[in-house]
Design a protein around this motif. Structure first.
Motif, short mmCIF file in Angstrom:
data_model
loop_
_atom_site.label_atom_id
_atom_site.label_comp_id
_atom_site.label_asym_id
_atom_site.label_seq_id
_atom_site.Cartn_x
_atom_site.Cartn_y
_atom_site.Cartn_z
N ALA A 28 0.85 -1.19 0.00
CA ALA A 28 0.00 0.00 0.00
C ALA A 28 0.89 1.24 0.00
O ALA A 28 2.08 1.18 0.29
CB ALA A 28 -0.90 -0.01 1.24
N ALA A 29 0.31 2.38 -0.32
CA ALA A 29 1.07 3.62 -0.40
C ALA A 29 1.58 4.06 0.97
O ALA A 29 2.60 4.74 1.07
CB ALA A 29 0.20 4.72 -1.00
N ASP A 30 0.89 3.68 2.02
CA ASP A 30 1.31 4.08 3.36
C ASP A 30 2.02 2.95 4.11
O ASP A 30 1.92 2.84 5.33
CB ASP A 30 0.11 4.57 4.15
CG ASP A 30 -0.97 3.49 4.31
OD1 ASP A 30 -0.91 2.50 3.56
OD2 ASP A 30 -1.84 3.65 5.17
N ALA A 31 2.77 2.12 3.41
CA ALA A 31 3.46 0.99 4.04
C ALA A 31 4.63 1.49 4.88
O ALA A 31 5.29 2.47 4.56
CB ALA A 31 3.98 0.04 2.97
N SER A 32 4.88 0.79 5.95
CA SER A 32 5.99 1.15 6.83
C SER A 32 7.31 0.67 6.22
O SER A 32 7.33 -0.22 5.37
CB SER A 32 5.79 0.51 8.21
OG SER A 32 5.93 -0.88 8.11
N ALA A 78 9.48 -1.24 7.54
CA ALA A 78 9.65 -2.68 7.83
C ALA A 78 8.93 -3.52 6.78
O ALA A 78 9.44 -4.57 6.35
CB ALA A 78 9.12 -2.99 9.22
N ASP A 79 7.75 -3.06 6.32
CA ASP A 79 7.03 -3.79 5.27
C ASP A 79 7.78 -3.71 3.95
O ASP A 79 7.79 -4.67 3.17
CB ASP A 79 5.62 -3.22 5.10
CG ASP A 79 4.75 -3.44 6.33
OD1 ASP A 79 5.06 -4.39 7.09
OD2 ASP A 79 3.79 -2.67 6.53
N LEU A 80 8.42 -2.57 3.68
CA LEU A 80 9.20 -2.42 2.45
C LEU A 80 10.39 -3.38 2.44
O LEU A 80 10.69 -4.00 1.41
CB LEU A 80 9.69 -0.99 2.29
CG LEU A 80 8.64 0.06 1.99
CD1 LEU A 80 9.25 1.45 2.04
CD2 LEU A 80 8.02 -0.18 0.63
N ILE A 81 11.07 -3.52 3.56
CA ILE A 81 12.21 -4.44 3.63
C ILE A 81 11.75 -5.88 3.50
O ILE A 81 12.38 -6.70 2.85
CB ILE A 81 13.01 -4.21 4.93
CG1 ILE A 81 13.71 -2.86 4.86
CG2 ILE A 81 14.03 -5.31 5.15
CD1 ILE A 81 14.46 -2.47 6.10
N ALA A 82 10.61 -6.20 4.11
CA ALA A 82 10.09 -7.57 4.03
C ALA A 82 9.68 -7.94 2.61
O ALA A 82 9.82 -9.09 2.19
CB ALA A 82 8.91 -7.73 4.98
N ALA A 83 9.18 -6.95 1.84
CA ALA A 83 8.73 -7.22 0.47
C ALA A 83 9.83 -7.03 -0.57
O ALA A 83 9.62 -7.35 -1.74
CB ALA A 83 7.55 -6.32 0.14
N ALA A 84 10.97 -6.54 -0.18
CA ALA A 84 12.04 -6.25 -1.14
C ALA A 84 12.64 -7.53 -1.69
O ALA A 84 12.82 -8.51 -0.96
CB ALA A 84 13.12 -5.43 -0.46
N PRO A 85 12.97 -7.51 -2.98
CA PRO A 85 13.65 -8.68 -3.56
C PRO A 85 15.06 -8.84 -2.97
O PRO A 85 15.67 -7.88 -2.50
CB PRO A 85 13.73 -8.36 -5.05
CG PRO A 85 12.91 -7.16 -5.27
CD PRO A 85 12.67 -6.51 -3.97
#
Length: 187
Positions: A89-93, A95-102
């Protein structure tokens, strides 16, 4: 206060005793000493101060280079391995970005930190004449500190934490050695 040991052995032509902190400049010019010895005594401690200032500025410039290299490789990693479209989502934290990163993006982040430690230490050691390895290892310690703080603030995979904590100091040492190998020591 007593005069320096060298001042006690010098004969003055004007009869003035030496000052407590060494020889007065005017008297030093009138004393009978060989040229080298007199020049060494006239030299002030400004070299020590300038070496310290040069080391501090070289460390700051080395840290700036380390940061630029790390951010540059992180930017390249985000371009080469973008996040999957619509995964967050646009307002992701963060920590969520690092978890979803390739994995490739995370590898570029770690490579940026490690290359930054190497390049920053090389620059710092190259610019600091007297304390080159001190400047290089200081940059490595600051990169290590930034990796540890980043891992403390954001959850990361264990391999990122281990590489970020173990590798910056040896790479900074290598950068300092590479810089020292190419230059002769300055008196």
């Amino acid at each position: 206060m007593s005069a320096s040991p060298m001042a006690a052995r010098v004969r003055f032509t004007d009869g003035h005793p030496p000052q407590a902190d060494g020889l007065p400049q005017s008297a030093m010019r009138r004393c009978r000493l060989p040229g080298r010895m007199r020049a060494a005594m006239l030299r002030t401690d400004s070299r020590r101060g300038s070496a310290l200032i040069r080391t501090m500025f070289s460390t700051m410039l080395g840290m700036l280079v380390a940061t630029m290299v790390a951010l540059g490789l992180e930017f390249v990693g985000k371009r080469v391995f973008p996040l999957p479209a619509g995964s967050l989502a646009a307002d992701a934290s963060p920590a969520d970005l690092i978890a979803a990163a390739p994995i490739g993006m995370l590898l570029f982040v770690v490579a940026g930190r490690l290359c930054g430690a190497l390049c920053g230490a090389w620059v710092a050691a190259r610019l600091a004449r007297r304390h080159s390895m001190t400047a290089a290892m200081t940059v490595g310690a600051l990169v290590l500190l930034s990796c540890a703080l980043d891992a403390w603030m954001l959850p990361q995979p264990l391999w990122m934490l281990l590489l970020g904590v173990v590798a910056p100091l040896p790479l900074a040492w290598c950068g300092g050695q590479l810089a020292c190998r190419g230059s002769a020591p300055t008196p």
